[in-house]
Structure formats: structure tokens, C-alpha cells
Design a protein around this motif. Structure first.
Motif, short mmCIF file in Angstrom:
data_model
loop_
_atom_site.label_atom_id
_atom_site.label_comp_id
_atom_site.label_asym_id
_atom_site.label_seq_id
_atom_site.Cartn_x
_atom_site.Cartn_y
_atom_site.Cartn_z
N ALA A 107 -105.43 83.89 -84.77
CA ALA A 107 -106.25 84.35 -83.64
C ALA A 107 -106.69 83.18 -82.77
CB ALA A 107 -107.46 85.13 -84.17
N ILE A 108 -107.10 82.09 -83.41
CA ILE A 108 -107.56 80.92 -82.65
C ILE A 108 -106.40 80.31 -81.87
CG2 ILE A 108 -108.41 78.56 -82.89
CD1 ILE A 108 -110.17 79.59 -85.19
N THR A 109 -105.25 80.20 -82.51
CA THR A 109 -104.08 79.62 -81.84
C THR A 109 -103.65 80.48 -80.67
OG1 THR A 109 -103.32 78.58 -83.89
CG2 THR A 109 -101.69 78.87 -82.14
N SER A 110 -103.63 81.79 -80.85
CA SER A 110 -103.23 82.69 -79.77
C SER A 110 -104.17 82.55 -78.57
CB SER A 110 -103.22 84.14 -80.27
OG SER A 110 -102.21 84.33 -81.23
N LYS A 111 -105.46 82.50 -78.84
CA LYS A 111 -106.44 82.33 -77.77
C LYS A 111 -106.22 81.00 -77.05
CE LYS A 111 -110.41 82.86 -75.50
NZ LYS A 111 -110.64 83.87 -74.46
N HIS A 112 -105.98 79.94 -77.82
CA HIS A 112 -105.77 78.61 -77.24
C HIS A 112 -104.53 78.58 -76.35
CE1 HIS A 112 -105.78 74.26 -76.89
NE2 HIS A 112 -104.53 74.22 -77.31
N LEU A 113 -103.51 79.35 -76.72
CA LEU A 113 -102.27 79.39 -75.95
C LEU A 113 -102.32 80.41 -74.82
CD1 LEU A 113 -99.68 79.08 -78.87
CD2 LEU A 113 -100.47 77.29 -77.32
N GLY A 114 -103.45 81.06 -74.65
CA GLY A 114 -103.62 81.97 -73.53
C GLY A 114 -103.19 83.39 -73.77
N TRP A 165 -114.26 72.16 -87.67
CA TRP A 165 -113.37 71.75 -86.58
C TRP A 165 -113.56 72.66 -85.37
CZ3 TRP A 165 -109.63 67.79 -86.50
CH2 TRP A 165 -108.73 67.82 -85.43
N GLY A 166 -113.63 73.98 -85.63
CA GLY A 166 -113.78 74.93 -84.53
C GLY A 166 -115.06 74.75 -83.76
N LEU A 167 -116.17 74.50 -84.47
CA LEU A 167 -117.45 74.26 -83.80
C LEU A 167 -117.42 72.96 -83.01
CD1 LEU A 167 -119.95 75.31 -86.63
CD2 LEU A 167 -119.39 76.59 -84.55
N GLN A 168 -116.76 71.95 -83.56
CA GLN A 168 -116.70 70.65 -82.89
C GLN A 168 -115.91 70.72 -81.59
OE1 GLN A 168 -115.03 67.51 -85.31
NE2 GLN A 168 -115.11 66.01 -83.66
N PHE A 169 -114.81 71.45 -81.59
CA PHE A 169 -113.91 71.46 -80.44
C PHE A 169 -114.00 72.74 -79.61
CE2 PHE A 169 -112.08 68.24 -83.21
CZ PHE A 169 -111.87 67.21 -82.31
N GLY A 170 -114.89 73.64 -79.99
CA GLY A 170 -115.13 74.83 -79.20
C GLY A 170 -114.13 75.95 -79.37
N THR A 171 -113.25 75.85 -80.36
CA THR A 171 -112.30 76.93 -80.60
C THR A 171 -112.93 78.06 -81.40
OG1 THR A 171 -111.45 75.78 -82.56
CG2 THR A 171 -110.29 75.43 -80.46
N ILE A 172 -114.06 77.78 -82.04
CA ILE A 172 -114.88 78.79 -82.68
C ILE A 172 -116.25 78.73 -82.01
CG2 ILE A 172 -116.13 79.41 -84.79
CD1 ILE A 172 -113.73 78.61 -86.39
N PRO A 173 -116.72 79.82 -81.44
CA PRO A 173 -118.02 79.79 -80.76
C PRO A 173 -119.15 79.58 -81.74
CG PRO A 173 -117.20 82.04 -80.92
CD PRO A 173 -116.09 81.16 -81.39
#
Length: 211
Positions: A107-114, A165-173
């Protein structure tokens, strides 16, 4: 004969997850640093991981790839570290370890790739939607010190790394439950040792390539 443990990584990769796990295990290992464009795609490493990606480990001649699999493997290979529950108590351990490696990562990768699946597509996508996976993940860690029982396990290394990692880089709100779960994990001695090593390697890389 001592265990032979080789760790293939790059400090800017998901190898940071495995580094933390290795520090928790406490077993000696040989580090082999790879570059994304050269050694990671060279025949010697492709013989280890045909995907040409890190991390990977070779333990007594046996190759293990994929971070969640490596964490689970190391917990079993080094039982004295007490990083896996008893076999009869592993339901949550396997569930959240592989939920985070599967639906959450997808889910995170898909969101990152648009790409965000619409309602109909969510029926086919294993993760459904990013919101659904994050809600489930929040439910898994809310109010808990550890994701799989009353003690720290390899599942906390993997789940904790993804949330941290997600919190640090904003991929997880940011959600209070995520931060409350991750914050104590960052204080673990093994986490700090692993970060010190990888941050040091990253600093060396940046100094060698200032552009």
C-alpha cells in the motif's frame, strides 16, 4: 565450528532493518557493502539474490532474502536471543510480521508511485487501500509495548522499522498510536548501535561523493 554469517547491504536500504535484527541477535557477522548500480547487479551478487537487491544474508551456506523472512530466520537460528515466541504462541507474531511485509508495504509503495486503487480495484488488490492497512496496523500496536505478546520479538524489529521509517519520511502519517509504539523501540541499545553503524557509513559515502 562457528556460524558463518554474511550480511549484504547498503546503508541507505532496507538493510537497516536487518542490521537492527543482527544487533538484537548479537551474533558476529561479515558485512559486505554493495553499490546500487555496480556490485548489486554484478554476477557474483546475482548468484546470491537474482533480484539484485539488498539486504540478503548467507548463514552457513544458506541464502535468505526479504527483510521479514530474514528477521524470522535469525530469530529461529539464534534461539538464545529470545526473539521469537514459543511455537504455540506465534499467531500474532506471524500475522503482523507478514501483514506489514505484505499489505502495508504494498500500500505504501503504491501510494508513493502515484497509484491508489479505486473501489472496484480494491477488491483485487491484496492491500485494499492504504487507509485500511494503516487502520489495521494501528489496531495491532495501539496501547501495546510489543506487537506479538508480552515481550520484544523479531516482529517488533520489522513492524517497528516500517513504522519508524514511515514516520520519519512521511510515508506513514503521524498517529499517536504509531509514535507511542515506535518511541520506546528507538531507545533499545541494539537499535542505537545499528543506527550508529549505518549513519556512519552514510556519512562516509556522502563525504566521498559530496556532489
Amino acid at each position: 565450528m562457528a556460524d558463518e554469517l554474511i550480511f549484504y547491504t547498503n546503508p541507505t536500504s532496507r538493510g537497516q532493518i536487518v542490521r537492527w535484527m543482527l544487533e538484537e541477535v548479537g551474533a558476529p557477522y561479515e558485512q559486505r557493502l554493495l553499490d546500487y548500480d555496480t556490485t548489486m547487479k554484478a554476477p557474483a551478487y546475482l548468484a546470491v539474490n537474482p533480484m539484485g537487491k539488498v539486504p540478503a544474508i548467507v548463514h552457513n551456506g544458506h541464502v535468505v532474502t526479504e527483510c521479514a523472512a530474514i528477521c524470522a530466520y535469525l530469530a529461529d537460528a539464534f534461539p538464545d536471543a529470545n526473539l521469537a515466541p514459543a511455537p504455540a504462541a506465534r499467531a500474532d507474531y506471524y500475522r503482523w510480521l507478514f501483514f506489514t511485509a505484505g499489505p502495508v508495504e504494498q500500500a505504501i509503495t503504491s501510494k508513493h508511485l502515484g497509484f491508489e486503487p479505486n473501489g472496484e480495484q480494491q477488491r483485487s488488490a491484496g492491500f485494499g487501500s492504504l487507509g485500511a492497512t494503516l487502520d489495521a496496523l494501528e489496531g495491532a500496536v495501539a496501547g501495546k509495548a510489543f506487537v506479538a505478546g508480552d515481550s520484544f520479538t523479531a516482529a517488533d524489529v520489522y513492524v517497528g522499522s516500517q513504522i519508524d521509517w514511515g514516520l520519519q519520511f512521511g510515508t506513514i502519517p503521524f498517529r499517536p498510536a504509531f509514535e507511542a509504539y515506535a518511541a520506546p523501540l528507538r531507545e533499545r541499545a541494539a537499535y542505537k548501535r545499528a543506527k550508529e553503524v549505518d549513519n556512519g557509513l552514510i556519512a562516509e559515502m556522502q563525504a566521498a561523493n559530496p556532489g
